[in-house]
Design a protein around this motif. Structure first.
Motif, PDB file in Angstrom:
ATOM      1  N   HIS A  32     -23.898  -3.413  18.248  1.00 32.19           N
ATOM      2  CA  HIS A  32     -23.976  -4.049  19.558  1.00 32.19           C
ATOM      3  C   HIS A  32     -24.904  -3.311  20.522  1.00 32.19           C
ATOM      4  CE1 HIS A  32     -21.058  -7.040  18.509  1.00 32.19           C
ATOM      5  NE2 HIS A  32     -20.262  -6.088  18.046  1.00 32.19           N
ATOM      6  N   SER A  33     -25.229  -2.071  20.233  1.00 32.92           N
ATOM      7  CA  SER A  33     -26.126  -1.303  21.086  1.00 32.92           C
ATOM      8  C   SER A  33     -27.560  -1.800  20.892  1.00 32.92           C
ATOM      9  CB  SER A  33     -26.044   0.181  20.732  1.00 32.92           C
ATOM     10  OG  SER A  33     -27.167   0.878  21.220  1.00 32.92           O
ATOM     11  N   ILE A  34     -28.194  -2.208  21.985  1.00 31.21           N
ATOM     12  CA  ILE A  34     -29.576  -2.686  21.909  1.00 31.21           C
ATOM     13  C   ILE A  34     -30.483  -1.588  21.383  1.00 31.21           C
ATOM     14  CG2 ILE A  34     -31.561  -3.448  23.287  1.00 31.21           C
ATOM     15  CD1 ILE A  34     -29.526  -4.878  25.087  1.00 31.21           C
ATOM     16  N   LYS A  35     -30.303  -0.367  21.857  1.00 27.88           N
ATOM     17  CA  LYS A  35     -31.151   0.735  21.399  1.00 27.88           C
ATOM     18  C   LYS A  35     -30.940   0.995  19.909  1.00 27.88           C
ATOM     19  CE  LYS A  35     -32.808   5.332  22.179  1.00 27.88           C
ATOM     20  NZ  LYS A  35     -32.795   6.537  22.975  1.00 27.88           N
ATOM     21  N   GLU A  36     -29.704   0.952  19.445  1.00 28.67           N
ATOM     22  CA  GLU A  36     -29.437   1.194  18.027  1.00 28.67           C
ATOM     23  C   GLU A  36     -30.098   0.120  17.170  1.00 28.67           C
ATOM     24  OE1 GLU A  36     -25.710   2.267  15.069  1.00 28.67           O
ATOM     25  OE2 GLU A  36     -25.296   1.132  16.899  1.00 28.67           O
ATOM     26  N   LYS A  37     -29.981  -1.148  17.571  1.00 29.77           N
ATOM     27  CA  LYS A  37     -30.602  -2.235  16.802  1.00 29.77           C
ATOM     28  C   LYS A  37     -32.121  -2.098  16.791  1.00 29.77           C
ATOM     29  CE  LYS A  37     -28.383  -5.504  19.019  1.00 29.77           C
ATOM     30  NZ  LYS A  37     -27.888  -6.802  19.489  1.00 29.77           N
ATOM     31  N   LEU A  38     -32.708  -1.866  17.960  1.00 28.12           N
ATOM     32  CA  LEU A  38     -34.164  -1.751  18.060  1.00 28.12           C
ATOM     33  C   LEU A  38     -34.674  -0.539  17.294  1.00 28.12           C
ATOM     34  CD1 LEU A  38     -36.775  -2.879  19.235  1.00 28.12           C
ATOM     35  CD2 LEU A  38     -36.304  -1.569  21.319  1.00 28.12           C
ATOM     36  N   SER A  39     -33.944   0.570  17.368  1.00 28.83           N
ATOM     37  CA  SER A  39     -34.331   1.773  16.643  1.00 28.83           C
ATOM     38  C   SER A  39     -34.272   1.544  15.134  1.00 28.83           C
ATOM     39  CB  SER A  39     -33.434   2.941  17.046  1.00 28.83           C
ATOM     40  OG  SER A  39     -33.839   4.109  16.389  1.00 28.83           O
ATOM     41  N   MET A  40     -33.225   0.874  14.669  1.00 27.92           N
ATOM     42  CA  MET A  40     -33.098   0.570  13.238  1.00 27.92           C
ATOM     43  C   MET A  40     -34.201  -0.387  12.792  1.00 27.92           C
ATOM     44  SD  MET A  40     -31.090   1.115  10.560  1.00 27.92           S
ATOM     45  CE  MET A  40     -30.556   0.357   9.042  1.00 27.92           C
ATOM     46  N   GLU A  41     -34.512  -1.393  13.607  1.00 30.23           N
ATOM     47  CA  GLU A  41     -35.611  -2.304  13.270  1.00 30.23           C
ATOM     48  C   GLU A  41     -36.918  -1.527  13.117  1.00 30.23           C
ATOM     49  OE1 GLU A  41     -34.098  -6.351  15.639  1.00 30.23           O
ATOM     50  OE2 GLU A  41     -35.743  -5.158  16.465  1.00 30.23           O
ATOM     51  N   THR A  42     -37.185  -0.641  14.064  1.00 33.30           N
ATOM     52  CA  THR A  42     -38.415   0.143  14.024  1.00 33.30           C
ATOM     53  C   THR A  42     -38.421   1.073  12.820  1.00 33.30           C
ATOM     54  OG1 THR A  42     -38.544  -0.002  16.436  1.00 33.30           O
ATOM     55  CG2 THR A  42     -39.908   1.671  15.380  1.00 33.30           C
ATOM     56  N   THR A  43     -37.288   1.689  12.531  1.00 40.02           N
ATOM     57  CA  THR A  43     -37.176   2.583  11.376  1.00 40.02           C
ATOM     58  C   THR A  43     -37.469   1.843  10.074  1.00 40.02           C
ATOM     59  OG1 THR A  43     -35.593   4.032  12.477  1.00 40.02           O
ATOM     60  CG2 THR A  43     -35.580   4.062  10.057  1.00 40.02           C
ATOM     61  N   LEU A  44     -36.909   0.652   9.917  1.00 41.09           N
ATOM     62  CA  LEU A  44     -37.134  -0.120   8.690  1.00 41.09           C
ATOM     63  C   LEU A  44     -38.600  -0.524   8.552  1.00 41.09           C
ATOM     64  CD1 LEU A  44     -33.864  -2.236   8.692  1.00 41.09           C
ATOM     65  CD2 LEU A  44     -34.470  -0.407   7.077  1.00 41.09           C
ATOM     66  N   SER A  45     -39.241  -0.882   9.656  1.00 42.81           N
ATOM     67  CA  SER A  45     -40.678  -1.195   9.613  1.00 42.81           C
ATOM     68  C   SER A  45     -41.495   0.046   9.274  1.00 42.81           C
ATOM     69  CB  SER A  45     -41.143  -1.775  10.955  1.00 42.81           C
ATOM     70  OG  SER A  45     -40.595  -3.047  11.183  1.00 42.81           O
ATOM     71  N   GLU A  46     -41.141   1.170   9.886  1.00 41.07           N
ATOM     72  CA  GLU A  46     -41.857   2.424   9.614  1.00 41.07           C
ATOM     73  C   GLU A  46     -41.703   2.842   8.156  1.00 41.07           C
ATOM     74  OE1 GLU A  46     -41.585   4.888  13.772  1.00 41.07           O
ATOM     75  OE2 GLU A  46     -39.761   4.685  12.582  1.00 41.07           O
ATOM     76  N   GLU A  47     -40.516   2.640   7.599  1.00 42.66           N
ATOM     77  CA  GLU A  47     -40.274   3.002   6.199  1.00 42.66           C
ATOM     78  C   GLU A  47     -41.256   2.280   5.283  1.00 42.66           C
ATOM     79  OE1 GLU A  47     -36.600   2.980   2.963  1.00 42.66           O
ATOM     80  OE2 GLU A  47     -36.454   1.720   4.757  1.00 42.66           O
ATOM     81  N   ILE A  48     -41.466   0.999   5.531  1.00 44.82           N
ATOM     82  CA  ILE A  48     -42.402   0.240   4.703  1.00 44.82           C
ATOM     83  C   ILE A  48     -43.839   0.671   5.003  1.00 44.82           C
ATOM     84  CG2 ILE A  48     -43.200  -2.068   4.082  1.00 44.82           C
ATOM     85  CD1 ILE A  48     -40.192  -1.231   3.339  1.00 44.82           C
ATOM     86  N   ALA A  49     -44.158   0.905   6.273  1.00 39.29           N
ATOM     87  CA  ALA A  49     -45.510   1.332   6.646  1.00 39.29           C
ATOM     88  C   ALA A  49     -45.878   2.646   5.972  1.00 39.29           C
ATOM     89  CB  ALA A  49     -45.615   1.461   8.161  1.00 39.29           C
ATOM     90  N   MET A  50     -44.928   3.561   5.843  1.00 39.55           N
ATOM     91  CA  MET A  50     -45.227   4.857   5.236  1.00 39.55           C
ATOM     92  C   MET A  50     -45.519   4.738   3.741  1.00 39.55           C
ATOM     93  SD  MET A  50     -43.023   7.574   7.510  1.00 39.55           S
ATOM     94  CE  MET A  50     -41.475   7.155   6.821  1.00 39.55           C
ATOM     95  N   TYR A  51     -45.001   3.697   3.107  1.00 41.58           N
ATOM     96  CA  TYR A  51     -45.359   3.458   1.711  1.00 41.58           C
ATOM     97  C   TYR A  51     -46.861   3.177   1.598  1.00 41.58           C
ATOM     98  CZ  TYR A  51     -46.266   0.937  -2.563  1.00 41.58           C
ATOM     99  OH  TYR A  51     -46.835   0.525  -3.734  1.00 41.58           O
ATOM    100  N   PHE A  52     -47.388   2.447   2.570  1.00 39.86           N
ATOM    101  CA  PHE A  52     -48.806   2.102   2.562  1.00 39.86           C
ATOM    102  C   PHE A  52     -49.598   3.288   3.103  1.00 39.86           C
ATOM    103  CE2 PHE A  52     -46.718  -1.953   2.227  1.00 39.86           C
ATOM    104  CZ  PHE A  52     -47.509  -2.608   1.286  1.00 39.86           C
ATOM    105  N   ASP A  53     -49.646   4.330   2.280  1.00 35.90           N
ATOM    106  CA  ASP A  53     -50.295   5.584   2.640  1.00 35.90           C
ATOM    107  C   ASP A  53     -51.820   5.413   2.655  1.00 35.90           C
ATOM    108  OD1 ASP A  53     -51.035   5.497  -0.044  1.00 35.90           O
ATOM    109  OD2 ASP A  53     -49.733   7.141  -0.645  1.00 35.90           O
ATOM    110  N   GLU A  54     -52.498   6.525   2.833  1.00 32.71           N
ATOM    111  CA  GLU A  54     -53.959   6.487   2.947  1.00 32.71           C
ATOM    112  C   GLU A  54     -54.609   5.833   1.733  1.00 32.71           C
ATOM    113  OE1 GLU A  54     -57.689   9.578   3.583  1.00 32.71           O
ATOM    114  OE2 GLU A  54     -55.646  10.256   3.962  1.00 32.71           O
ATOM    115  N   ASN A  55     -54.138   6.128   0.539  1.00 30.52           N
ATOM    116  CA  ASN A  55     -54.738   5.547  -0.667  1.00 30.52           C
ATOM    117  C   ASN A  55     -54.542   4.040  -0.739  1.00 30.52           C
ATOM    118  OD1 ASN A  55     -55.757   7.972  -1.653  1.00 30.52           O
ATOM    119  ND2 ASN A  55     -53.829   8.478  -2.665  1.00 30.52           N
ATOM    120  N   LYS A  56     -53.348   3.581  -0.400  1.00 25.27           N
ATOM    121  CA  LYS A  56     -53.088   2.138  -0.444  1.00 25.27           C
ATOM    122  C   LYS A  56     -53.848   1.410   0.663  1.00 25.27           C
ATOM    123  CE  LYS A  56     -48.816   2.366  -2.996  1.00 25.27           C
ATOM    124  NZ  LYS A  56     -49.106   3.716  -3.466  1.00 25.27           N
TER     125      LYS A  56
END
Length: 192
Positions: free
Chosen positions: A80-104
């Motif tokens: 229910h915390s807006i910050k917790e939801k937004l932080s988790m959304e950002t974390t999940l996006s960042e997790e995928i972005a980090m897979y796409f490293d410099e080589n990819k």
């Protein structure tokens, strides 16, 4: 929490990140003289007893279609915390972005590189489902923090009203409550 890195769209299920990367490269090779936007965005919806997060991964060929897929993560409680939801959304996006490293990223850039003088371009974004208008968005006070986080992973942050991968594509799949027996038989539309 440990969540599987499994993606799906209308045509395919059970895609791992290597396969997602290959699908993106294939899509770009079909028309290397184009303007491309590689976008990751996450949306969540709180349902009874759980919160459903959907992370969309999209390669958009401006004016000429897109290839998209998404990942589903279920948190077994209602956040229910807006910050917790937004932080988790950002974390999940960042997790995928980090897979796409410099080589990819270079794999993708090298497809359009020979065609730069014909107008080919490639940009990478994370769409954050938050806006900075304090009168319209309860997320406004957290936007700058999320923007800084996205910039640290080397991607361009995009917020409301322009964050369509999070606020439209991912949002479409986050609305239905999670039901394991239903999810396996459901037909999904992976298009924008």
């Amino acid at each position: 929490m440990n969540h599987p890195l499994e993606f799906r769209n209308r045509a395919e299920r059970g895609l791992d990140l290597d396969t997602v990367h290959e699908r993106i490269l294939h899509f770009m090779r079909l028309d290397p003289v184009a303007t491309y936007k590689f976008i990751i965005g996450t949306d969540c919806q709180v349902h009874t007893g759980h919160t459903k997060f959907i992370t969309g991964v999209v390669i958009q060929r401006l004016g000429k279609g897109a290839w998209a897929c998404y990942r589903q993560v279920i948190v077994p409680r209602a956040l229910h915390s807006i910050k917790e939801k937004l932080s988790m959304e950002t974390t999940l996006s960042e997790e995928i972005a980090m897979y796409f490293d410099e080589n990819k990223r270079l794999d993708m850039e090298n497809i359009i590189l020979p065609h730069l003088y014909q107008g080919a371009t490639f940009e990478m974004f994370i769409h954050i489902d938050a806006g900075d208008d304090e009168n319209r968005n309860r997320t406004a006070k957290f936007v700058q923090e999320m923007v800084q986080r996205v910039e640290t992973v080397g991607m361009v942050p995009v917020i409301k009203p322009d964050c369509y991968v999070a606020s439209a594509y991912a949002n479409r799949f986050s609305k239905k409550p999670y039901r394991p027996q239903y999810e396996d038989n459901e037909v999904f539309d992976g298009s924008l």
